[in-house]
Structures are given as structure tokens and as C-alpha cells.
Design an enzyme around this catalytic site. Structure first.
Site, PDB file in Angstrom:
ATOM      1  N   ASP A  74     -45.434  42.508  46.124  1.00  0.00           N
ATOM      2  CA  ASP A  74     -46.206  44.024  45.943  1.00  0.00           C
ATOM      3  C   ASP A  74     -47.305  44.193  46.614  1.00  0.00           C
ATOM      4  O   ASP A  74     -47.720  45.414  47.024  1.00  0.00           O
ATOM      5  CB  ASP A  74     -46.060  44.222  44.350  1.00  0.00           C
ATOM      6  CG  ASP A  74     -44.530  44.310  43.921  1.00  0.00           C
ATOM      7  OD1 ASP A  74     -43.790  44.372  44.406  1.00  0.00           O
ATOM      8  OD2 ASP A  74     -44.696  43.926  42.631  1.00  0.00           O
ATOM      9  N   ASN A 149     -50.408  53.053  44.202  1.00  0.00           N
ATOM     10  CA  ASN A 149     -50.616  52.871  42.795  1.00  0.00           C
ATOM     11  C   ASN A 149     -51.391  53.530  41.827  1.00  0.00           C
ATOM     12  O   ASN A 149     -51.120  54.343  41.172  1.00  0.00           O
ATOM     13  CB  ASN A 149     -50.797  51.336  42.570  1.00  0.00           C
ATOM     14  CG  ASN A 149     -49.491  50.349  42.587  1.00  0.00           C
ATOM     15  OD1 ASN A 149     -48.434  51.054  42.424  1.00  0.00           O
ATOM     16  ND2 ASN A 149     -49.789  49.261  42.433  1.00  0.00           N
ATOM     17  N   THR A 190     -46.119  51.430  36.472  1.00  0.00           N
ATOM     18  CA  THR A 190     -45.634  49.959  36.021  1.00  0.00           C
ATOM     19  C   THR A 190     -46.530  48.762  36.334  1.00  0.00           C
ATOM     20  O   THR A 190     -46.144  47.779  36.325  1.00  0.00           O
ATOM     21  CB  THR A 190     -44.189  49.747  36.624  1.00  0.00           C
ATOM     22  OG1 THR A 190     -44.400  50.150  38.174  1.00  0.00           O
ATOM     23  CG2 THR A 190     -42.993  50.565  36.066  1.00  0.00           C
ATOM     24  N   TYR A 192     -51.123  48.310  36.819  1.00  0.00           N
ATOM     25  CA  TYR A 192     -52.473  48.135  35.857  1.00  0.00           C
ATOM     26  C   TYR A 192     -52.114  49.087  34.722  1.00  0.00           C
ATOM     27  O   TYR A 192     -52.405  48.960  33.766  1.00  0.00           O
ATOM     28  CB  TYR A 192     -53.356  48.589  36.913  1.00  0.00           C
ATOM     29  CG  TYR A 192     -54.812  47.964  36.373  1.00  0.00           C
ATOM     30  CD1 TYR A 192     -55.121  47.404  35.027  1.00  0.00           C
ATOM     31  CD2 TYR A 192     -56.151  48.630  37.033  1.00  0.00           C
ATOM     32  CE1 TYR A 192     -56.289  47.151  34.688  1.00  0.00           C
ATOM     33  CE2 TYR A 192     -57.422  48.206  36.489  1.00  0.00           C
ATOM     34  CZ  TYR A 192     -57.468  47.492  35.327  1.00  0.00           C
ATOM     35  OH  TYR A 192     -58.603  47.130  34.812  1.00  0.00           O
TER      36      TYR A 192
END
Ligand SMILES: NC(=O)c1ccc[n+]([C@@H]2O[C@H](COP(=O)([O-])OP(=O)(O)OC[C@H]3O[C@@H](n4cnc5c(N)ncnc54)[C@H](O)[C@@H]3O)[C@@H](O)[C@H]2O)c1
Ligand SMILES: Nc1ncnc2c1ncn2[C@@H]1O[C@H](COP(=O)(O)OP(=O)(O)OP(=O)(O)O)[C@@H](O)[C@H]1O
Length: 294
Positions: A74, A149, A190, A192
Site C-alpha cells: 500500500d 489516504n 481503512t 490510520y
């Protein structure tokens, strides 16, 4: 068809998978460009039959590329977006890493994946990004001021909590007394944010989530907001500065800084195979399917 291939480094044991990827692409007359450092690292370890053209930064790519392969986990996917940015090149992750929540093609499925890609048997899913602006300007963040993210602020060089004052569209929300605060996209929900008690948000939802990190205001809870909201943060603490992270990247900001966070004007396109949906990934990678009673 023209594709870019990026990985952070070559690792022992990968040769067979890399050769399989190249063979399958070349069999289908695909023109391959490698990220320069990745290709050098591969060449130090593997003898390749053919010569490849290279790219080393965002400016070397353009929208004539049909696909961008990310070879890693990732973290490598998150670095791939720094090359692709707003070029709309769909990214596909070959998972030679560990969890591979975003990198969904397993290394033993490369042949099947290339066949599906060449036949166009895939969907492209748009992922929203966050974009930040700081006052004063921070040169470490510069123009790479986006995240797929999350954006997080956290304490630095102190065990004391920081106070993160938060406004939504100019209306004061609250001041979190905490180790930090995360503003996450649905993709990052999904990552931190999840570890800090945030909800899982499906990738096509038009929302962001504000998740405090270990808040001492015990009634503070993750807050889901529309992704058209402009969020303003200021941070105060015993230390003169604090950390700001954008996905895997980090910068230091001083306490007087104002941070403005909003939805980026572009999206990242992720390849999704019909048999590998987000919900399947939730069951497989976050083990939602592992309940023995199912
Ligand atoms: N306590 C935590 O959970 C924590 C702390 C710091 C960073 N992170 C995450 O790590 C990311 C940076 O990755 P890195 O490789 O540089 O750090 P890393 O090496 O610490 O790996 C982070 C882990 O998070 C997983 N991950 C990353 N993005 C994900 C996503 N969208 N959904 C599900 N899992 C995901 C990765 O598979 C990896 O196992 C950050 O964007 C953040 O989301 C998590
Ligand atoms: N190019 C590569 N070749 C081989 N192995 C790799 C490569 N890139 C990453 N890996 C393996 O994957 C691990 C994690 O990679 P990466 O940093 O991309 O992902 P991550 O953020 O830790 O996510 P994940 O948990 O999905 O692996 C590395 O420690 C390494 O073992």
C-alpha cells in the site's frame, strides 16, 4: 498500449513475478516505461532481455499512458500517486507487500490480471483526494500538497497533548485536546483513521471523516462531513512546532500556521477487477469474512 511500472526497490524472490509481468505485457505488444531508480535496482539483480525507456518524475509522464503499475504494498501505491497526480492514468497495484488493501492483484495472479487489462475487463474507480494549503506557505509541502489516504497533525518532541482548533466552512467546531487529528478520505478510512476508531467509508461516498487521535475530551467522536467542506485547523501546544503528514510524507509546521483542507480538484483512478470489489477486499483483508459462524 503504453504503461509505466514503479516500485520502490528490487527484492530477492521477485524475479519470477517481474519476468512474468514483462513477458505477459510484451506478448500483448505493450510499450513499457520503468521508473528509473527501480529499473537500475532490478538490473543490478536480474538480467533483462530487452531495453526499456524510463521516467523519473511526474513531468516525464503524460496522458498518453494507458496504465500505471505499482509493484509493492500500500505504501508503494501511495507513492505512485505522486507520479500520476492529475493525469488520469489508472493505477493498478501488484501486491508484493504485506496487507495490500489498495494493491489488490496478488503476485500469483499477474497473468490473469494482464489478460483482463488487455481485454478491457476492468472498471476504473475514482478516489477523491485531500488538498491542503498552509499560511504561511511551507516549502517542504510545496506543490505536493495532496493525499489519497489522509492528512494528520500530531505532536512532536513532547509528550504533552496538542490543541487542535477546528472550523468547518468558517464555523467553529471544537478544540480537540489530543495526540493529533486526522482528516481522512474514504480511501484512507481503512488506514490510520480506522486505528483511531473512525468508520469505514466506501470509496464512492462523497464524504471526509475527522478523527481525533487519543482525544482527552472523552466525548469527542469521529465526525463524517460532506467532502465539499473547507476545514481550517490551527494547532497549539507546549512545543513550538508539530508534525503534519500527507499519507507517507511528513513536514514540520510551527504553531502559528493555519491549515486549510479541501477536496482536491482531481481524482485518482484505480483499476478494479469485477471479482475484486471493495466489499470483497473488506472481507478478505480486514477479515470481515472470518467469523466462523458464516
Ligand atoms: N496507527 C496506524 O494505523 C497508522 C499510523 C501511521 C500511518 N498509518 C497509515 O499508513 C499510511 C502510510 O503507509 P506507509 O506504508 O508509509 O506506512 P506503514 O509502513 O506504517 O504501513 C501502514 C500500514 O497501513 C496499511 N494501509 C495503508 N493505507 C491503507 C488503506 N487505505 N487501507 C487499509 N490499509 C492501509 C498498509 O497496508 C500498511 O500495512 C498512512 O497513510 C496511514 O493511513 C497507520
Ligand atoms: N518493489 C518491491 N519488491 C518486492 N517487495 C516489496 C517491494 N515493495 C515493497 N515490498 C515488500 O512489501 C513491504 C511493504 O511495502 P510497502 O511499503 O509498499 O507497503 P506497506 O505500506 O507496508 O503496505 P503493505 O502492508 O500492504 O505491504 C516491504 O517491507 C517489502 O517486504
Amino acid at each position: 498500449m503504453k504503461v509505466g511500472i514503479y516500485g520502490q526497490y528490487y527484492q530477492d524472490g521477485l524475479e519470477v513475478y517481474l519476468i512474468e509481468l514483462l513477458t505477459e505485457l510484451e506478448k500483448n505488444k505493450v510499450k513499457i516505461f520503468f521508473e528509473q531508480n527501480y529499473l537500475s535496482d532490478i538490473k543490478n539483480n536480474v538480467s533483462l532481455k530487452n531495453q526499456y525507456e524510463t521516467f523519473s518524475e511526474f513531468e516525464d509522464l503524460d496522458d498518453s499512458f494507458n496504465l500505471f503499475f505499482s509493484v509493492g504494498g500500500d505504501g508503494t501505491m501511495l507513492r505512485s500517486i505522486l507520479y500520476v497526480r492529475d493525469l488520469n492514468i489508472p493505477i493498478i497495484g501488484i501486491n508484493v507487500g504485506r496487507l495490500g488493501f489498495l494493491a489488490t492483484v496478488q503476485k500469483d495472479q499477474i497473468k490473469k490480471a494482464v489478460e483482463a487489462l488487455v481485454d478491457g475487463r476492468y472498471d476504473v474507480e475514482e478516489r477523491s483526494l485531500l488538498q491542503i494549503e498552509t499560511h504561511p506557505y511551507n516549502k517542504d509541502i510545496g506543490t505536493v500538497n495532496f493525499a489519497m489516504n489522509e492528512m494528520a497533525v500530531s505532536r512532536k518532541n513532547t509528550t504533552s497533548m496538542i490543541t487542535v482548533s477546528t472550523w468547518l466552512d468558517d464555523e467553529y467546531l471544537t478544540s480537540y485536546w489530543a495526540d493529533g487529528l486526522i482528516v481522512s478520505t474514504p480511501t484512507g478510512s481503512t488506514g490510520y483513521s480506522l486505528s483511531c476508531g473512525g468508520p469505514v467509508i466506501t470509496p464512492d461516498t462523497n464524504a471526509f471523516v475527522i478523527t481525533p487521535i487519543a482525544p482527552h475530551n472523552l466525548n469527542a467522536r469521529p465526525l463524517v462531513i460532506p467532502d465539499k467542506t473547507v476545514i481550517k485547523l490551527t494547532v497549539f501546544g507546549r512545543s513550538m512546532d508539530y508534525l503534519l503528514s500527507l499519507d507517507s510524507r511528513i513536514a514540520t509546521l510551527s504553531n502559528e500556521t493555519e491549515i486549510y483542507i479541501k477536496k482536491a480538484p482531481f481524482t485518482i483512478k484505480m483499476v478494479e477487477f469485477r471479482e475484486e470489489s471493495f466489499l470483497k477486499t473488506l472481507r478478505k483483508k480486514l477479515l470481515w469474512g472470518e467469523d466462523k459462524r458464516n
